[in-house]
Design a protein around this motif. Structure first.
Motif, PDB file in Angstrom:
ATOM      1  N   ALA A 156     -11.163  -0.512   8.060  1.00 41.87           N
ATOM      2  CA  ALA A 156     -10.898   0.482   8.789  1.00 41.87           C
ATOM      3  C   ALA A 156      -9.774   0.610   9.689  1.00 41.87           C
ATOM      4  N   ASP A 157      -9.228  -0.683  10.234  1.00 44.00           N
ATOM      5  CA  ASP A 157      -7.959  -0.792  10.813  1.00 44.00           C
ATOM      6  C   ASP A 157      -6.590  -0.858  10.113  1.00 44.00           C
ATOM      7  N   GLU A 158      -6.668  -0.426   8.663  1.00 45.15           N
ATOM      8  CA  GLU A 158      -5.692  -0.412   7.844  1.00 45.15           C
ATOM      9  C   GLU A 158      -5.181  -1.745   7.386  1.00 45.15           C
ATOM     10  N   THR A 159      -6.183  -2.739   7.427  1.00 38.76           N
ATOM     11  CA  THR A 159      -5.876  -4.020   6.857  1.00 38.76           C
ATOM     12  C   THR A 159      -5.945  -4.043   5.428  1.00 38.76           C
ATOM     13  N   VAL A 160      -4.954  -4.578   4.524  1.00 32.99           N
ATOM     14  CA  VAL A 160      -5.444  -4.437   3.162  1.00 32.99           C
ATOM     15  C   VAL A 160      -6.130  -5.800   2.892  1.00 32.99           C
ATOM     16  N   SER A 200      -6.274   7.224   5.293  1.00 34.88           N
ATOM     17  CA  SER A 200      -6.440   6.406   6.319  1.00 34.88           C
ATOM     18  C   SER A 200      -7.866   5.828   6.439  1.00 34.88           C
ATOM     19  N   GLY A 201      -8.131   4.747   7.120  1.00 28.71           N
ATOM     20  CA  GLY A 201      -9.565   4.332   7.367  1.00 28.71           C
ATOM     21  C   GLY A 201     -10.150   3.405   6.297  1.00 28.71           C
ATOM     22  N   HIS A 202     -11.212   3.070   6.375  1.00 28.41           N
ATOM     23  CA  HIS A 202     -11.892   2.320   5.469  1.00 28.41           C
ATOM     24  C   HIS A 202     -11.859   3.152   4.121  1.00 28.41           C
ATOM     25  N   ARG A 203     -11.366   2.434   2.904  1.00 29.55           N
ATOM     26  CA  ARG A 203     -11.118   3.254   1.660  1.00 29.55           C
ATOM     27  C   ARG A 203     -10.708   2.284   0.692  1.00 29.55           C
ATOM     28  N   VAL A 204     -10.768   2.936  -0.591  1.00 27.45           N
ATOM     29  CA  VAL A 204     -10.115   2.313  -1.921  1.00 27.45           C
ATOM     30  C   VAL A 204      -9.199   3.084  -2.195  1.00 27.45           C
ATOM     31  N   VAL A 205      -7.924   2.529  -2.634  1.00 29.38           N
ATOM     32  CA  VAL A 205      -6.713   3.220  -3.235  1.00 29.38           C
ATOM     33  C   VAL A 205      -6.445   2.650  -4.345  1.00 29.38           C
ATOM     34  N   LEU A 247       0.784  -1.156  -0.036  1.00 27.09           N
ATOM     35  CA  LEU A 247       0.037  -0.162  -0.008  1.00 27.09           C
ATOM     36  C   LEU A 247       0.826   1.204   0.072  1.00 27.09           C
ATOM     37  N   PRO A 248       0.624   2.362  -1.010  1.00 25.66           N
ATOM     38  CA  PRO A 248       1.476   3.500  -1.134  1.00 25.66           C
ATOM     39  C   PRO A 248       1.450   4.414   0.379  1.00 25.66           C
TER      40      PRO A 248
END
Length: 248
Positions: A138-142, A120-125, A114-115
């Motif tokens: 939400a806990d930064e787990t990919v 931060s948080g629940h998201r799409v990158v 992950l770049p």
């Protein structure tokens, strides 16, 4: 699925370098007989005061001598009218290519981390440079990392956007393709931009690209995904979910 066909291969023909026989030639420079091997070489004008004196069957007397500027036509005689630069035209600018697997029905595996600085948080990158998407909890787990095919015109800016609509079925802006699991997050110039599965051409019923081409920008604006990944992103998002677009 329909449309996952084999990819074409490109053959190349190698040409063997032409061999040149070694032939002895003779020439005279200021009355001195010189023997040398025939090969391509350059005689710098004015070298040792012999400029223009190296003549023979392969070297004309005027070789390497340019006419004075006053005798040339125009500002640059090497640039004719056909060489005048034309108006710049729009063209695709994205050229990243991921070497495809041997099987066109197998997608390449993305393992990039992950770049940094991607929210931060629940998201799409989505990384435009790498053509990779990460689904982050939400806990930064990919939760998922995979290759996609974004726009070949590179018109998507970087930044953080929010999902503003979702459609189970959709039609392309030009009306020639259908797609599923559309998740829109950016309002483009011609149409909205979002994530969806590989489009199907309405004229043929075949997918417009193979799985092995994922990782290469090929779309008109949206981000194409394998069906399994499209379903995963669909279930990962709701209206308001942040989408972070970066360049690595």
């Amino acid at each position: 699925m329909a449309g996952r066909y084999g990819v074409s291969s490109r053959s190349a023909t190698r040409h063997s370098p032409r061999r040149r026989s070694r032939v002895r030639r003779r020439s005279r420079i200021h009355g001195v007989r010189v023997t040398f091997l025939s090969c391509s070489f350059a005689v710098t004008a004015g070298l040792f005061g012999l400029a223009g004196t190296a003549t023979g069957p392969d070297v004309p007397a005027s070789a390497g001598v340019l006419p004075p500027l006053s005798d040339r036509d125009g500002d640059d005689t090497s640039r004719g009218e056909a060489r005048v630069p034309s108006a710049k035209t729009a063209r695709p600018v994205m050229e990243k290519v991921v070497p495809p697997p041997a099987d066109p029905n197998v997608k390449p595996v993305a393992t990039a981390p992950l770049p940094a600085g991607s929210g931060s948080g629940h998201r799409v990158v989505f990384d435009i440079t790498q053509q990779v998407v990460w689904l982050v909890d939400a806990d930064e787990t990919v939760l998922r990392t995979y290759y996609v095919s974004g726009s070949r015109y590179d018109q998507l800016p970087t930044g953080t956007f929010d999902v503003f609509s979702k459609s189970r079925d959709a039609v392309s802006w030009h009306g020639t393709e259908t797609m599923e699991y559309m998740v829109r997050f950016f309002r483009g110039e011609n149409s909205n931009i979002g994530f969806h599965d590989l489009p199907v051409a309405t004229a043929t019923g075949a997918e417009v690209q193979t799985l092995s081409q994922l990782g290469t920008p090929l779309s008109d604006g949206c981000i194409r995904q394998d069906l399994d990944d499209a379903v995963a992103l669909w279930e990962h998002t709701e209206v308001g979910t942040p989408v972070v677009v970066v360049r690595s």
